[in-house]
Design a protein around this motif. Structure first.
Motif, PDB file in Angstrom:
ATOM      1  N   LYS A  99       0.743  -1.246  -0.061  1.00  0.00           N
ATOM      2  CA  LYS A  99       0.017   0.090  -0.103  1.00  0.00           C
ATOM      3  C   LYS A  99       0.973   1.388  -0.010  1.00  0.00           C
ATOM      4  N   VAL A 100       2.013   1.235   0.784  1.00  0.00           N
ATOM      5  CA  VAL A 100       2.733   2.419   0.643  1.00  0.00           C
ATOM      6  C   VAL A 100       3.633   2.523  -0.524  1.00  0.00           C
ATOM      7  N   SER A 101       3.655   1.542  -1.296  1.00  0.00           N
ATOM      8  CA  SER A 101       4.545   1.772  -2.482  1.00  0.00           C
ATOM      9  C   SER A 101       3.587   1.928  -3.739  1.00  0.00           C
ATOM     10  N   GLY A 102       2.257   1.761  -3.477  1.00  0.00           N
ATOM     11  CA  GLY A 102       1.379   1.929  -4.815  1.00  0.00           C
ATOM     12  C   GLY A 102       1.201   0.781  -5.501  1.00  0.00           C
ATOM     13  N   LYS A 103       1.673  -0.395  -4.983  1.00  0.00           N
ATOM     14  CA  LYS A 103       1.549  -1.504  -5.572  1.00  0.00           C
ATOM     15  C   LYS A 103       0.329  -2.384  -5.524  1.00  0.00           C
ATOM     16  N   SER A 104      -0.518  -2.133  -4.389  1.00  0.00           N
ATOM     17  CA  SER A 104      -1.928  -2.485  -4.240  1.00  0.00           C
ATOM     18  C   SER A 104      -2.783  -2.333  -5.260  1.00  0.00           C
ATOM     19  N   GLN A 105      -3.549  -3.524  -5.725  1.00  0.00           N
ATOM     20  CA  GLN A 105      -4.443  -3.171  -6.918  1.00  0.00           C
ATOM     21  C   GLN A 105      -5.835  -3.248  -6.463  1.00  0.00           C
ATOM     22  N   TYR A 106      -6.387  -2.079  -6.522  1.00  0.00           N
ATOM     23  CA  TYR A 106      -7.826  -1.718  -6.246  1.00  0.00           C
ATOM     24  C   TYR A 106      -8.639  -2.052  -7.710  1.00  0.00           C
ATOM     25  N   GLY A 107      -9.880  -2.159  -7.342  1.00  0.00           N
ATOM     26  CA  GLY A 107     -10.844  -2.453  -8.651  1.00  0.00           C
ATOM     27  C   GLY A 107     -10.483  -1.773  -9.956  1.00  0.00           C
ATOM     28  N   LYS A 151     -20.040 -21.631  -9.730  1.00  0.00           N
ATOM     29  CA  LYS A 151     -19.869 -21.235 -10.962  1.00  0.00           C
ATOM     30  C   LYS A 151     -19.446 -19.946 -10.711  1.00  0.00           C
ATOM     31  N   VAL A 152     -19.638 -19.233  -9.618  1.00  0.00           N
ATOM     32  CA  VAL A 152     -19.406 -17.687  -9.243  1.00  0.00           C
ATOM     33  C   VAL A 152     -18.067 -17.438  -8.321  1.00  0.00           C
ATOM     34  N   ARG A 153     -17.066 -16.783  -8.661  1.00  0.00           N
ATOM     35  CA  ARG A 153     -15.880 -16.778  -7.670  1.00  0.00           C
ATOM     36  C   ARG A 153     -16.078 -15.029  -7.525  1.00  0.00           C
ATOM     37  N   ILE A 154     -16.075 -14.777  -6.243  1.00  0.00           N
ATOM     38  CA  ILE A 154     -15.809 -13.468  -6.029  1.00  0.00           C
ATOM     39  C   ILE A 154     -14.440 -13.385  -5.210  1.00  0.00           C
ATOM     40  N   ILE A 155     -13.494 -12.367  -5.725  1.00  0.00           N
ATOM     41  CA  ILE A 155     -12.145 -12.147  -5.144  1.00  0.00           C
ATOM     42  C   ILE A 155     -12.242 -10.581  -4.698  1.00  0.00           C
ATOM     43  N   GLN A 156     -12.104 -10.497  -3.337  1.00  0.00           N
ATOM     44  CA  GLN A 156     -11.998  -9.087  -3.213  1.00  0.00           C
ATOM     45  C   GLN A 156     -10.548  -8.352  -3.533  1.00  0.00           C
ATOM     46  N   ALA A 157     -10.791  -7.348  -4.233  1.00  0.00           N
ATOM     47  CA  ALA A 157      -9.445  -6.507  -4.318  1.00  0.00           C
ATOM     48  C   ALA A 157      -9.272  -5.542  -3.440  1.00  0.00           C
ATOM     49  N   ALA A 158      -8.074  -5.135  -3.239  1.00  0.00           N
ATOM     50  CA  ALA A 158      -8.018  -4.265  -2.296  1.00  0.00           C
ATOM     51  C   ALA A 158      -9.034  -3.249  -2.095  1.00  0.00           C
ATOM     52  N   THR A 159      -9.539  -2.729  -0.998  1.00  0.00           N
ATOM     53  CA  THR A 159     -10.650  -2.239  -1.068  1.00  0.00           C
ATOM     54  C   THR A 159     -10.329  -0.749  -0.383  1.00  0.00           C
ATOM     55  N   GLY A 160     -10.714   0.510  -0.947  1.00  0.00           N
ATOM     56  CA  GLY A 160     -10.332   1.653  -0.577  1.00  0.00           C
ATOM     57  C   GLY A 160     -11.484   2.405   0.477  1.00  0.00           C
ATOM     58  N   GLY A 161     -11.614   1.544   1.478  1.00  0.00           N
ATOM     59  CA  GLY A 161     -12.502   2.314   2.494  1.00  0.00           C
ATOM     60  C   GLY A 161     -13.830   1.636   2.149  1.00  0.00           C
TER      61      GLY A 161
END
Lengths: 424, 290, 164
Positions: A19-27, A224-234
């Motif tokens: 998160k501090v290096s800007g590498k986290s992938q949000y939606g 048949k459905v998969r939900i992956i939580q992306a990094a979530t910005g609040g």
């Protein structure tokens, strides 16, 4: 085993370095080559029946691949955490912002242009903007079962009798406002098909519930459905509800192509849940010594167009209506009411902050009537080990409010030396 | 994304003026962009193209010759806030420091603040109190107009098609002057002023010999308030004078706003900002310059 | 419309790209250069999530059109750490617990970076003012201010040591 005990120690966040290096992938950060852009056409009218949606012009725009409406929803067109009352794409408009059509296009620009030329015919109904008009006898029902969604009651002792004989009775009406969560990340995500499995990556607080609702709306079995939580910005409760998930799933499933979608700030504010505005009629009674004798309250929560977490919020409001104080006689009624406002759902505290405002204001007013300090009246009424709560629970372990009160008072004296002490 | 059919980045003023002059109003000048860019992306304004003024040296820089200060129109709020040449005009530095956020101050410009003609433009209130003049340039020639005369309503200026603000000029207040600026916003940063006030007071032998008072966000554009200047003129600084001034400011705001819904709030609030600022200029550490 | 030949230095590297002139610097960074550490929160200069350093100045990249950055030097969050090693500010944010959801963090760190480059030893008020263009909805700011203090102290100490 080197480090089995982490209690009492500061543990570094596992997601911190990314998160501090800007590498986290949000939606919105997920790079997915060839993905189509999705945009939603939202209703500009608050209440009405959709008669016709004409997408012919939109389909002529270069780059527009497909426009979906309610007719394209393959499964049960209704989702919701507690009550399945919210359609993914609607044929009945219940608030200004309801989703009418979903555009999939090669570019964001094309998708935006398409929104401009979709023609929607709506037979308008009179909008119900406040809980009183929504609860009126002849009010148009926003949902089939009527506008009063739930009624929660908490009763203990005989509040009416206590009110008749109490030395001091204070009655007031409180209103609280609608609040937007304003998480800095707006709703966003991607979806694609992976060997016959629909994969949705999105910012969310509720991947398991998302999975259940997506599978319901799309008519797919859960596996048949998969939900992956992306990094979530609040989230603050606001990302417990479905936002982009069903749109992403519908388009990826029907088109067999990866898709992506990002709400801009306006859409995020217009389309997602809010904190419930409350209307509280609150009566408190105490004896001469300032001991609380009774609380009677009627709470009405405006849940807007859809239930979301409304029933739970109003239930929690009823349960916490007396605040951290022991009250022998309690009569609380909390109503969750549909209106044509933006829908209200979970937000930090689930209805208890609204009730704290009312309950604590009442304590101050009682103190004034009894010529006690605000601190003293609280000291005399806080829950302690052995106290019985409004719902009849015996608190047989530790209860922190008394120590909290004293610590807060001590600190207040330190940071605001002119506070005036205990002398009224 | 917005669709632009032209984007020019001229390197000299004549080049920019030629482009703007030949386009009617189809091309819009772009200064810092902090107001224009979001307006463009939201489709609130749809020019055919932009003339980016940022590469034009003639529009930059802050200088002082004798008692006259010249500020190039593309000077940013940050440059103004931090310019040692402007130590003599605290009101303008304070106004620049009150704008937006660090991000807005490093990008937004004083020329843009004027041309945008917002009722709440912070630096414009200070410029009104300084009787500042804007020098305008077009392919047809140049002219000078008082900044407060240039503005004629919310978002409205008397700038002609093809005309740009080249620079802002004003005299350093006379010896023995103190000045300051105060802003009332909903929060400290990124708040559009609910009201702002700029003062220049000159003392001679313990009495106020000259006063300039300007108010912003009370009318369509910030403006000098001669009635309030008269309250101060000839007086000695005192607590009573502060009270008198606060009451007069309240009355003035009441008259300016008439029956506008904000009147009851602003009539009260102006007393507070007036007291704060005068207190500071009379008795605080406000520096005497000259 | 004719594309704009945009040449700028991004995190020390010169890039040349042909872009639509209506693109914002934010769009070029995220969509063209895939530097997604820079976030969009509001698109109108209110939240500061898209903050980058442009020629040494902190700006909201959503308020800058791409051609405005032509010939200039841009530093994004990806350019803060050197050779994989976190910068003092990045470490301080971790130590102080100044990161929660993380969405404001890149902009917040760049705001702090811009502040410290101008004022290596800021007081609390100055820190608060330095990050006043950046919204955080999780932390309540106290830990962010603490992190900036920590980083400033570390940098001061290093400088002191270097001066000996």
């Amino acid at each position: 085993m080197s480090e089995t005990c982490v209690v009492g120690k500061s543990a570094p966040r596992v997601d911190g370095p990314a998160k501090v290096s800007g590498k986290s992938q949000y939606g919105a950060d997920i790079d997915i080559p060839g993905a189509l852009f999705l945009k939603v056409l939202r209703s500009k009218t608050p209440h009405g029946m959709v008669k016709r949606i004409d997408v012919a012009e939109a389909l002529k725009i270069p780059g527009v691949v497909r426009v979906f409406t309610h007719a394209d929803v393959p499964g049960e067109n209704s989702y919701g955490i507690i009550v399945k009352d919210q359609p993914a794409l609607t044929d009945q408009v219940r608030f200004r912002g309801d989703a009418l059509a979903l555009v999939a296009a090669e570019t964001e620009e094309a998708a935006k242009q398409a929104l401009e030329v979709i023609k929607v015919e709506i037979e308008e109904l009179p909008p119900l903007y406040d809980v009183w008009s929504a609860m009126a006898e002849k009010a148009q029902a926003i949902h089939a079962k009527g506008n009063i969604l739930t009624v929660s009651r908490v009763k203990k002792g005989d509040a009416a009798a206590a009110l008749r004989t109490a030395a001091v009775v204070v009655s007031r009406r409180y209103t609280t406002q609608r609040v937007e969560h304003s998480y800095i990340e707006t709703e966003a995500g991607v979806a694609y098909m992976d060997n016959g499995i629909l994969v949705i990556k999105a910012g969310t607080q509720n991947p398991h519930y998302d999975r259940r609702d997506v599978s319901r709306v799309l008519g797919l079995p859960m596996h048949k459905v998969r939900i992956i939580q992306a990094a979530t910005g609040g989230g603050f409760g606001g990302k417990l509800d479905i936002s982009v998930q069903c749109f992403l799933g519908l388009a990826a499933l029907k088109l067999g192509r990866p898709v992506r979608m990002v709400y801009d700030r306006r859409e995020s504010i217009a389309a997602t849940g809010k904190r419930h505005p409350f209307l509280v009629e609150y009566t408190s009674a105490a004896d001469r010594e300032g001991k609380l004798l009774a609380v009677k309250a009627k709470i009405i929560g405006d849940t807007g167009a859809y239930a979301s977490y409304g029933p739970a919020t109003l239930n929690r409001a009823a349960v916490h209506a007396t605040g951290p104080y022991e009250v022998p006689n309690v009569d609380i009624e909390a109503l969750c009411v549909y209106t044509n406002n933006p829908f209200s759902g979970a937000m930090r505290g689930f209805g208890t902050p609204q009730m704290a405002f009312a309950a604590e204001s009442q304590m101050d007013l009682l103190a004034q009537e009894l010529e006690l300090t605000p601190l003293e009246i609280r000291r005399r009424n806080v829950l302690r080990p052995g106290s019985l709560t409004a719902t009849g629970q015996r608190l047989d372990h530790s209860v922190g409010i008394s120590a909290t009160l004293e610590a807060a008072w001590e600190k207040a004296g330190r940071v605001m030396p002119g506070l005036g002490g205990e002398v009224k | 994304m917005l669709n632009l059919s032209a984007y020019h980045q001229p390197k000299s003023l004549p080049e920019a003026l030629a482009l703007l002059g030949s386009s009617g109003r189809a091309l819009r000048p772009l200064a810092g962009g902090t107001d224009l860019v979001p307006a463009l992306t939201k489709g609130e304004t749809e020019p055919l193209g932009l003339v980016d003024l940022s590469r034009i040296p003639e529009l930059r820089g802050i200088s002082r010759v004798d008692n006259q200060i010249r500020i190039g129109s593309l000077s940013t709020f940050g440059e103004i806030e931090n310019s040692p040449l402007l130590l003599a005009v605290p009101l303008l530095r304070e106004a620049a420091a009150a704008v937006g956020s660090p991000q807005i101050r490093s990008q937004g410009t004083i020329g843009g603040n004027i041309a945008n003609a917002s009722p709440a433009a912070d630096t414009v209130t200070a410029l009104a109190a300084l009787d500042a003049v804007a020098r305008l340039e077009s392919a047809a020639g140049s002219r000078s107009v008082q900044v407060s005369e240039l503005l004629c309503g919310v978002g409205q200026t008397k700038l002609l098609p093809g005309e740009v603000i080249k620079e802002i000029l004003f005299q350093v207040p006379p010896q023995g002057s103190r000045s300051g600026f105060v802003k009332l916003g909903r929060r400290k940063a990124l708040a559009i002023a609910r009201m702002n006030l700029a003062l220049v007071i000159t003392f001679e032998a313990g009495r106020i010999s000259r006063a300039r008072v300007a108010l912003g966000a009370v009318g369509p554009n910030p403006s000098r308030r001669p009635a309030l200047e008269l309250v101060l003129l000839g007086q000695e600084p005192s607590r009573t004078l502060i009270d008198e001034f606060a009451m007069a400011a309240s009355k003035e705001v009441g008259q300016m706003l008439g029956t506008r819904p904000s009147v009851s709030y602003k009539r009260e609030a102006v007393k507070g900002i007036a007291r704060d600022l005068l207190q500071r200029l009379f008795f605080g550490a406000g520096q005497v310059v000259g | 419309m004719e594309k704009f030949q945009l040449k700028m230095k991004v995190n020390g590297r010169t890039v040349t790209v042909a872009v639509e002139p209506g693109l914002r610097l934010l769009d070029v960074l995220r969509d063209v250069l895939h530097l997604t550490g820079t976030k969009e929160g509001c698109g109108e200069g209110e939240c500061g999530a898209c903050s980058v350093i442009l020629d040494g100045e902190l700006v909201d990249s959503c308020l800058v059109l791409a051609p405005q950055a032509h010939g200039k030097e841009v530093v994004t969050i990806e350019g803060i750490s050197r050779e994989g090693e976190l910068d003092a500010l990045q470490r301080a944010f971790l130590t102080a617990g100044a990161v929660q959801c993380g969405y404001c963090t890149p902009g917040m760190i760049l705001a702090a970076k811009a502040l410290l480059s101008r004022n290596p030893n800021p007081g609390r008020q100055e820190i608060a003012r330095g990050i006043s263009g950046n919204l955080c909805r999780c932390t309540g700011y106290a830990k962010i201010v603490k992190a900036v203090e920590l980083a400033a102290a570390e940098l001061q100490q290093k400088e002191g040591a270097a001066g000996v």
